[in-house]
Design a protein around this motif. Sequence first.
Motif, PDB file in Angstrom:
ATOM      1  N   GLY A 140      32.159  41.731  39.626  1.00 57.14           N
ATOM      2  CA  GLY A 140      33.370  42.476  39.917  1.00 57.14           C
ATOM      3  C   GLY A 140      34.590  41.584  39.893  1.00 57.14           C
ATOM      4  N   GLU A 141      35.769  42.203  40.040  1.00 54.75           N
ATOM      5  CA  GLU A 141      37.026  41.465  39.969  1.00 54.75           C
ATOM      6  C   GLU A 141      37.112  40.440  41.092  1.00 54.75           C
ATOM      7  OE1 GLU A 141      41.843  42.226  39.621  1.00 54.75           O
ATOM      8  OE2 GLU A 141      40.513  43.898  40.108  1.00 54.75           O
ATOM      9  N   GLY A 142      37.296  39.203  40.707  1.00 54.67           N
ATOM     10  CA  GLY A 142      37.372  38.122  41.681  1.00 54.67           C
ATOM     11  C   GLY A 142      36.033  37.488  41.996  1.00 54.67           C
ATOM     12  N   VAL A 143      34.940  38.008  41.430  1.00 59.83           N
ATOM     13  CA  VAL A 143      33.594  37.471  41.714  1.00 59.83           C
ATOM     14  C   VAL A 143      33.068  36.818  40.440  1.00 59.83           C
ATOM     15  CG1 VAL A 143      31.311  37.967  42.667  1.00 59.83           C
ATOM     16  CG2 VAL A 143      33.270  39.344  43.362  1.00 59.83           C
ATOM     17  N   SER A 147      41.948  35.548  35.968  1.00 63.44           N
ATOM     18  CA  SER A 147      43.388  35.272  35.888  1.00 63.44           C
ATOM     19  C   SER A 147      43.704  33.818  35.596  1.00 63.44           C
ATOM     20  CB  SER A 147      44.097  35.694  37.190  1.00 63.44           C
ATOM     21  OG  SER A 147      43.948  37.074  37.407  1.00 63.44           O
ATOM     22  N   ALA A 148      42.725  33.054  35.125  1.00 63.12           N
ATOM     23  CA  ALA A 148      42.988  31.660  34.801  1.00 63.12           C
ATOM     24  C   ALA A 148      43.742  31.567  33.480  1.00 63.12           C
ATOM     25  CB  ALA A 148      41.678  30.873  34.724  1.00 63.12           C
ATOM     26  N   GLU A 149      44.131  30.337  33.134  1.00 58.16           N
ATOM     27  CA  GLU A 149      44.821  30.148  31.865  1.00 58.16           C
ATOM     28  C   GLU A 149      43.875  30.430  30.700  1.00 58.16           C
ATOM     29  OE1 GLU A 149      43.294  25.945  32.860  1.00 58.16           O
ATOM     30  OE2 GLU A 149      43.943  27.755  33.934  1.00 58.16           O
ATOM     31  N   ALA A 174      48.718  41.988  30.609  1.00 59.03           N
ATOM     32  CA  ALA A 174      47.659  41.271  31.318  1.00 59.03           C
ATOM     33  C   ALA A 174      48.220  40.174  32.220  1.00 59.03           C
ATOM     34  CB  ALA A 174      46.687  40.660  30.306  1.00 59.03           C
ATOM     35  N   TYR A 175      47.357  39.649  33.092  1.00 56.21           N
ATOM     36  CA  TYR A 175      47.744  38.562  33.988  1.00 56.21           C
ATOM     37  C   TYR A 175      47.854  37.222  33.268  1.00 56.21           C
ATOM     38  CZ  TYR A 175      46.896  41.285  38.292  1.00 56.21           C
ATOM     39  OH  TYR A 175      46.952  42.195  39.314  1.00 56.21           O
ATOM     40  N   ASN A 176      47.035  37.026  32.268  1.00 51.04           N
ATOM     41  CA  ASN A 176      46.919  35.697  31.667  1.00 51.04           C
ATOM     42  C   ASN A 176      48.145  35.337  30.836  1.00 51.04           C
ATOM     43  OD1 ASN A 176      45.428  37.826  29.924  1.00 51.04           O
ATOM     44  ND2 ASN A 176      46.005  36.233  28.467  1.00 51.04           N
ATOM     45  N   GLU A 177      48.165  34.110  30.385  1.00 51.10           N
ATOM     46  CA  GLU A 177      49.221  33.661  29.495  1.00 51.10           C
ATOM     47  C   GLU A 177      48.637  33.422  28.108  1.00 51.10           C
ATOM     48  OE1 GLU A 177      48.962  30.291  28.407  1.00 51.10           O
ATOM     49  OE2 GLU A 177      47.230  29.936  29.688  1.00 51.10           O
ATOM     50  N   VAL A 178      49.492  33.487  27.112  1.00 47.27           N
ATOM     51  CA  VAL A 178      49.115  33.173  25.740  1.00 47.27           C
ATOM     52  C   VAL A 178      50.035  32.063  25.259  1.00 47.27           C
ATOM     53  CG1 VAL A 178      48.956  34.018  23.365  1.00 47.27           C
ATOM     54  CG2 VAL A 178      48.274  35.506  25.266  1.00 47.27           C
ATOM     55  N   ARG A 230      30.406  34.568  32.638  1.00 52.04           N
ATOM     56  CA  ARG A 230      30.645  34.115  34.009  1.00 52.04           C
ATOM     57  C   ARG A 230      31.778  34.908  34.661  1.00 52.04           C
ATOM     58  NH1 ARG A 230      31.403  27.814  32.789  1.00 52.04           N
ATOM     59  NH2 ARG A 230      32.562  28.786  31.068  1.00 52.04           N
ATOM     60  N   TRP A 231      32.621  35.504  33.847  1.00 48.31           N
ATOM     61  CA  TRP A 231      33.764  36.276  34.348  1.00 48.31           C
ATOM     62  C   TRP A 231      33.277  37.528  35.064  1.00 48.31           C
ATOM     63  CZ3 TRP A 231      37.292  39.920  31.179  1.00 48.31           C
ATOM     64  CH2 TRP A 231      38.473  40.182  31.893  1.00 48.31           C
TER      65      TRP A 231
END
Length: 740
Positions: free
Chosen positions: A520-523, A238-240, A270-274, A180-181
């Motif tokens: 694509g990015e954001g879609v 960019s979600a958790e 990266a944007y995400n968190e771990v 889905r990403w």
Amino acid sequence: MTDTTTPLYRDPNTPVDTRVRDLLARMTLREKVGQLNQRMYGWDAYRRTPEGFHLTDALRAETTRFAGLGALYGLFRADAWSGVDHSNGPGAQDSAALAELVQRHVIDSSRLGIPALFVEEVPHGHMALDGTVLPVNLAVGATWDPDLYERAAAHAAAELRARGAHLALVSALDIARDPRWGRTEECFGEDPHLAARLTEALVRGMQGEPADGFAADKAPVVLKHFAGQGATVGGRNSAESELGLRELHDIHLPAARAGVRAGAAAVMSAYNEVDGLPCSGNHALLHQLLREDWGFEGLVMADGLAVDRLARITGDTVSAGALALNAGVDLSLWDEGFTHLEEAVERGSVSEATVDAAVSRVLRLKFRLGLFERPYSTGELPPAGQGRDLSTALARAAVTLLHNNGGVLPIPPTASRVAVLGPQSATYVHQLGDYTAPQRSGVSVLDGLRRLAPPGTDIRHAPGCALTGDDLAGIPEAVAAAAASDLAVLVLGGSSARTPDTDFDANGAARNAVSEMTCGEGVDLAGLSLGHAQHALLDAVTATGTPTAVVLIQGRPHVVPERAGALLTAWYPGPWGGEAIAEVLLGRTEPTGRLPVSVPRSVAQLPVYYNHKDIEYGGYVDAEAEPLYSFGHGLSYTSFEYGPPRLAGDVIEVDVTNTGKRYGRSVVQVYIRRLLTPVWPRTLELHAFQGVELAPGECRRVEMPFGTDQLDQVGAVEIRVARSARAALAVAPLVVRLRA
């Protein structure tokens, strides 16, 4: 008396580390901070006029602010977000002149004559006007061919350097765990071993063999994104993420580890968190793991505006910049936070020694590139035809035949009337993927079939519908064409093509999907269906009874009913992908691609990746739990037989025979299943793979290394050799005991 002694940092015969220390000792804090900032969008540094390129006041203000410039992002970037196209941007022939114009200004603005790093997007070829566009990473993953990818990466590096740019930002580390990403197309696949082998090939191709410096046609690579960005919740950008340390190390770090071992010059956080810590502020990830445990000595760059996002937990951008620098980020991207590092030093939240360490890494890369001696490009662009050949070869190798009921393909010589239908059939724009510059030309599937089909073949065309929307008005024309033909080729799929109407976030991600964007990015998507109109077209065409082959051009695995006689996926194959697809459809070449991701039956099944934990999962009452097509799957126009695997020392051997009537390529896949192990094992893990090309009747022994470096605590494993992950579960295993 004037001292005319040449400073050590100016002496190319002096060791790099000595030059770095000498230059650093001469710099003010303001100049040091300037080296850590990459604040500007490169397309704002110039304007094209009838008289040529002119530098902007924005560039002059930026170089004045920090007495020079550390790095400049996207000087050659061209797309809907930057607003750069063939009317106002630099092409292949004048890029080097623009780079020299900007670099001369930077050097003149620097008291110590420090040049800038020109940083460019190279997600699948240099994202610049006239740059060679390669198939997207998911297509590269489908080739299972690191050697071919290494040659293509080397070409991209040569183009980049000839234009005057230096540093290549390349997606390589994200693992596709949820289709889905929208950025699934940027991943090599769902498997860490496949991604690791392709990441190694990328680094070797772009950088060359590890050395103190870089050749004039080689470019240091920034591997992105580090780490775990493919594991965000719900497939949302960019979600958790909900990553435990073992999942992080098993799945999301092997590609980065392989890239570091291969000598990668840099990584992008990266944007995400771990586990609650954003990657750009994660000291355990960027310093303890990357630098101390892995011995990485290169550069860490933040993703666009990722440092400023840290203000959400620190309270302001000054403390956000301090957190990122202390965590291990060396170079920011568009952030405000790093512009205040002088204030952070004054506050005592960052030591000047920490600033010095980051600046040293930036300067070391500039010295390794030879920018103090050769700040301007003197190289020649590689032949354009070479890039097209490599791009087409990758596209050809990525075409994957998923099913072929009744031998619909290859198109038989008796099919004198062929209907080429569908919204993807006559366009190359939607073959390109995200992060692509405007193109002057390309080859659609319709173009390819018209050029390559046997003389006298009557090729009819009707699009039937658009990629998105519910307009069914064009379906009757497509149905009539199919009914009057011997065979129908129905080309469906998605698109990541941006338009000027796209509403962009500050980091370039799409805020809204416009026109026919579905990837694509954001879609990101909640469902994986192709959409109402495309499904209606598929139903109507197959209902005619005309043998139908469906071709999917897509950036993620969509859910497609198995109504057609044959189904291929080509992912986003690049501008000349239509030619590669036509060759496979006509049988001029074999379908050699293998799935780099599992294809679900429905979005409700997710996740369906093959290497889940070895637990007796229950099925669903209302649907099957297994994917429609498994990781590694792909058919040929011929057939292969595998003998039983044997272990000879540290080598796995298997005899492979082409039992069909056509020349073909099989990808031998070695999977392991851990038996005695201190932690809960996975059902299967890809351990090695190798392509083998065989003539009809030919048998060859394939040998692959059986490395045990990741199996030091494992008592016994099963070795399974097969054509896919699903097939591996059905073959007799070879049981190997590794320790008493």
